[in-house]
Design a protein around this motif. Sequence first.
Motif, PDB file in Angstrom:
ATOM      1  N   MET A  25      -3.172  37.044  23.003  1.00 20.76           N
ATOM      2  CA  MET A  25      -2.827  37.720  24.255  1.00 20.76           C
ATOM      3  C   MET A  25      -3.893  38.769  24.560  1.00 20.76           C
ATOM      4  N   VAL A  26      -4.388  38.750  25.782  1.00 25.83           N
ATOM      5  CA  VAL A  26      -5.398  39.711  26.220  1.00 25.83           C
ATOM      6  C   VAL A  26      -4.955  40.343  27.529  1.00 25.83           C
ATOM      7  N   GLN A  27      -5.605  41.437  27.878  1.00 25.69           N
ATOM      8  CA  GLN A  27      -5.308  42.076  29.153  1.00 25.69           C
ATOM      9  C   GLN A  27      -6.592  42.361  29.907  1.00 25.69           C
ATOM     10  N   LEU A  28      -6.461  42.382  31.211  1.00 25.43           N
ATOM     11  CA  LEU A  28      -7.597  42.561  32.099  1.00 25.43           C
ATOM     12  C   LEU A  28      -7.198  43.526  33.199  1.00 25.43           C
ATOM     13  N   ASP A  29      -8.013  44.543  33.447  1.00 27.28           N
ATOM     14  CA  ASP A  29      -7.700  45.508  34.502  1.00 27.28           C
ATOM     15  C   ASP A  29      -7.733  44.844  35.873  1.00 27.28           C
ATOM     16  N   LEU A  30      -6.752  45.177  36.706  1.00 24.40           N
ATOM     17  CA  LEU A  30      -6.709  44.655  38.071  1.00 24.40           C
ATOM     18  C   LEU A  30      -7.462  45.623  38.979  1.00 24.40           C
ATOM     19  N   GLU A  31      -8.652  45.234  39.375  1.00 23.39           N
ATOM     20  CA  GLU A  31      -9.469  46.081  40.229  1.00 23.39           C
ATOM     21  C   GLU A  31     -10.312  45.203  41.139  1.00 23.39           C
TER      22      GLU A  31
ATOM     23  N   SER B  99       2.094  47.578  42.250  1.00 26.49           N
ATOM     24  CA  SER B  99       1.987  48.786  41.433  1.00 26.49           C
ATOM     25  C   SER B  99       1.512  48.486  40.010  1.00 26.49           C
ATOM     26  N   SER B 100       1.321  47.220  39.680  1.00 28.76           N
ATOM     27  CA  SER B 100       0.835  46.846  38.349  1.00 28.76           C
ATOM     28  C   SER B 100      -0.681  47.011  38.283  1.00 28.76           C
ATOM     29  N   LYS B 101      -1.166  47.466  37.137  1.00 29.80           N
ATOM     30  CA  LYS B 101      -2.582  47.784  36.989  1.00 29.80           C
ATOM     31  C   LYS B 101      -3.348  46.847  36.063  1.00 29.80           C
ATOM     32  N   VAL B 102      -2.639  46.038  35.299  1.00 28.64           N
ATOM     33  CA  VAL B 102      -3.333  45.114  34.405  1.00 28.64           C
ATOM     34  C   VAL B 102      -2.720  43.721  34.522  1.00 28.64           C
ATOM     35  N   LEU B 103      -3.484  42.742  34.096  1.00 35.07           N
ATOM     36  CA  LEU B 103      -3.012  41.366  34.062  1.00 35.07           C
ATOM     37  C   LEU B 103      -2.968  40.922  32.606  1.00 35.07           C
TER      38      LEU B 103
ATOM     39  N   ALA C  52       0.554  33.840  32.647  1.00 34.64           N
ATOM     40  CA  ALA C  52      -0.021  35.142  32.981  1.00 34.64           C
ATOM     41  C   ALA C  52       1.029  35.965  33.706  1.00 34.64           C
ATOM     42  N   SER C  53       0.950  37.269  33.555  1.00 30.36           N
ATOM     43  CA  SER C  53       1.890  38.145  34.245  1.00 30.36           C
ATOM     44  C   SER C  53       1.273  39.522  34.425  1.00 30.36           C
ATOM     45  N   GLU C  54       1.549  40.137  35.536  1.00 30.92           N
ATOM     46  CA  GLU C  54       1.073  41.490  35.790  1.00 30.92           C
ATOM     47  C   GLU C  54       1.908  42.481  34.958  1.00 30.92           C
ATOM     48  N   PHE C  55       1.334  43.681  34.734  1.00 29.92           N
ATOM     49  CA  PHE C  55       2.067  44.710  33.992  1.00 29.92           C
ATOM     50  C   PHE C  55       1.648  46.079  34.501  1.00 29.92           C
TER      51      PHE C  55
END
Length: 280
Positions: free
Chosen positions: A27-33, A180-184, A58-61
């Motif tokens: 599991m990895v995360q990626l900034d939503l920008e 309002s989620s900042k990462v994926l 995949a899901s936003e967080f």
Amino acid sequence: MIISAIVIYNQIQFLKNKPLGFEQNSMVQLDLEGELRNPSKLELFKNQLKKEGVITTASEFAGSFTRGGSITGDISWPGKAVTDKSIINYRSTGFDFVQTVGTQLIAGRDFSPKFPADTSSSVMLNETAVKLMNLKTPIGTILNWGNNPSLKVVGVVKDYYNERLGKAVEPTLYYYNVNSSKVLLLRLNPNQPLNTSIQAIKNVSQQLNPAYPAEIQFISEGMAEKLKSEHLLSVLSNLFGGFAIFISCLGLLGLALYMAEQRSKESASVKFWVQVFQIS
């Protein structure tokens, strides 16, 4: 010091081996920008990764998965006492959150595009929140949260440890809100080599969001960071424990030499008086 070193070592091992309640590997995360803040571009990004077999879900967080988040005391539920000042954590998510994180549903279901109400009036709770609210049948319960009345509980998520390893899980409410989620959060395909998956994510991100190079963070590395201070404490306790053993051994050696010297003097004294008596 020796007892303290043993206790700390056992505690560190317990933290390392305790079940987290979610699957941190793959599991990895990626900034939503940048362009990924655009819902249509974000959906295209996820679909492209699934099409190439890079990810399974995949899901936003709300924010970094291994860090804390927002809290509120403005949530009410059936039977809540007027004097109850309980604090509830809340996290925004996207669809397929439970499957992406790799945790379990105790009851109900996950957020899904099959249910239009999930985007506006559905929430999920974790086990600790259900216990705090004393909900016997949580699914279908209506909650009120500030300016959001009539929020329906559609699922109960198993407690998991992602923010604090040595403390109890906080009561948490999950609600759908991509904006309002900042990462994926991405669940990588286990059947594909890790380096291939990471490179594919970077390539797709470069195509859709060229101004913001993808910075992929592994959740397992974030969890390992939480044990750094405890590991340092373990090393120091072992060091001082070893030092205590060394000092103790020096003390025993000194005591043994002292006793040997005393025995030697006593033996010499006995011989002297024996000679005196023989002369007499």
